[in-house]
Design an enzyme around this catalytic site. Structure first.
Site, PDB file in Angstrom:
ATOM      1  N   HIS A   1       0.877  -1.313   0.024  1.00  0.00           N
ATOM      2  CA  HIS A   1       0.113  -0.064  -0.125  1.00  0.00           C
ATOM      3  C   HIS A   1       0.874   1.182  -0.093  1.00  0.00           C
ATOM      4  CE1 HIS A   1      -3.103  -2.725   2.452  1.00  0.00           C
ATOM      5  NE2 HIS A   1      -3.506  -2.426   1.185  1.00  0.00           N
TER       6      HIS A   1
ATOM      7  N   LYS B   1     -16.427  -7.417   7.294  1.00  0.00           N
ATOM      8  CA  LYS B   1     -15.075  -8.049   7.016  1.00  0.00           C
ATOM      9  C   LYS B   1     -14.572  -8.268   8.439  1.00  0.00           C
ATOM     10  CE  LYS B   1     -13.237  -6.969   2.453  1.00  0.00           C
ATOM     11  NZ  LYS B   1     -11.994  -6.558   1.845  1.00  0.00           N
TER      12      LYS B   1
ATOM     13  N   ARG C   1      -1.813  -6.716  -8.167  1.00  0.00           N
ATOM     14  CA  ARG C   1      -0.728  -7.621  -7.808  1.00  0.00           C
ATOM     15  C   ARG C   1      -0.438  -8.631  -8.950  1.00  0.00           C
ATOM     16  NH1 ARG C   1      -3.066  -8.043  -2.125  1.00  0.00           N
ATOM     17  NH2 ARG C   1      -4.527  -7.646  -3.247  1.00  0.00           N
TER      18      ARG C   1
ATOM     19  N   SER D   1      -2.727  -7.595   3.152  1.00  0.00           N
ATOM     20  CA  SER D   1      -2.862  -7.521   4.845  1.00  0.00           C
ATOM     21  C   SER D   1      -3.070  -8.880   5.349  1.00  0.00           C
ATOM     22  CB  SER D   1      -4.154  -6.673   4.791  1.00  0.00           C
ATOM     23  OG  SER D   1      -4.102  -5.356   4.446  1.00  0.00           O
TER      24      SER D   1
END
Ligand code: ADP
Length: 162
Positions: A16, A40, A89, A127
């Site tokens: 990030h 989440k 990514r 993450s």
């Protein structure tokens, strides 16, 4: 130009950070927008995430860090963003990101989504991976900014203590 960079950032990683730094030199202004999506079940509270990102980006000019709920396009409008920034990514990100970009375009047709490809050395970082390593006591100092590493140690060491 003013870019809105929305995400969960639970927590902020070096991937990030790489995107924020590159976007800051490309666009001048970057609004990092932390999504408060309770479905989440985040590891870090909104306040923790805001504080981690503010500390980690303190050396950069033109960065604002905010939280939001609801639609990204509404957040972009409120914060007068010219574009939405997202990172890619791998191919696995692409399908999801393309769908979200099309959805946002259908809701706000003048708001572009701009993708930056990850820097190769950060391409494995997410993450979730960082939390998984920290949960089992592995080193995360090369994956996240130092303030986040401290918070992860605190979170998981206290969870491991009796
Ligand atoms: P979300 O839950 O919205 O996907 P994340 O915090 O996981 O939120 O990711 C926010 C954005 O940052 C996404 O566009 C994601 O693809 C991008 N991103 C995450 N990790 C990296 C990385 N290592 N390199 C480049 N972009 C990344």
């Amino acid at each position: 130009m003013r870019a809105l960079y929305p995400g969960s950032f639970d927590p902020l990683t070096n991937g990030h950070m790489d995107l924020i730094e590159r976007a800051s030199s490309l666009f001048g202004e970057v609004v990092v927008a932390v999504l408060g999506n309770p479905s989440k079940r985040p590891a870090f509270s909104i306040d923790d995430r805001l504080s981690q990102i503010r500390k980690a980006t303190a050396h950069l000019n033109g960065i604002e860090v905010i939280s939001f709920d609801g639609l990204t396009v509404h957040c972009a409008e409120t914060h007068r963003a010219d574009l939405i920034l997202r990172g890619l990514r791998a191919m696995s990100d692409f399908e999801y990101e393309l769908q979200i970009a099309h959805t946002n375009r259908s809701l706000a047709d003048r708001l572009e989504t701009v993708f930056l490809a990850t820097t190769a050395r950060h391409s494995f970082l997410s993450s979730s991976v960082v939390k998984e390593v920290a949960r089992f006591g592995g080193p995360v100092d090369h994956m996240v900014p130092s303030e986040v590493a401290k918070d992860l140690n605190r979170l998981f060491n206290s969870a491991l203590s009796p």
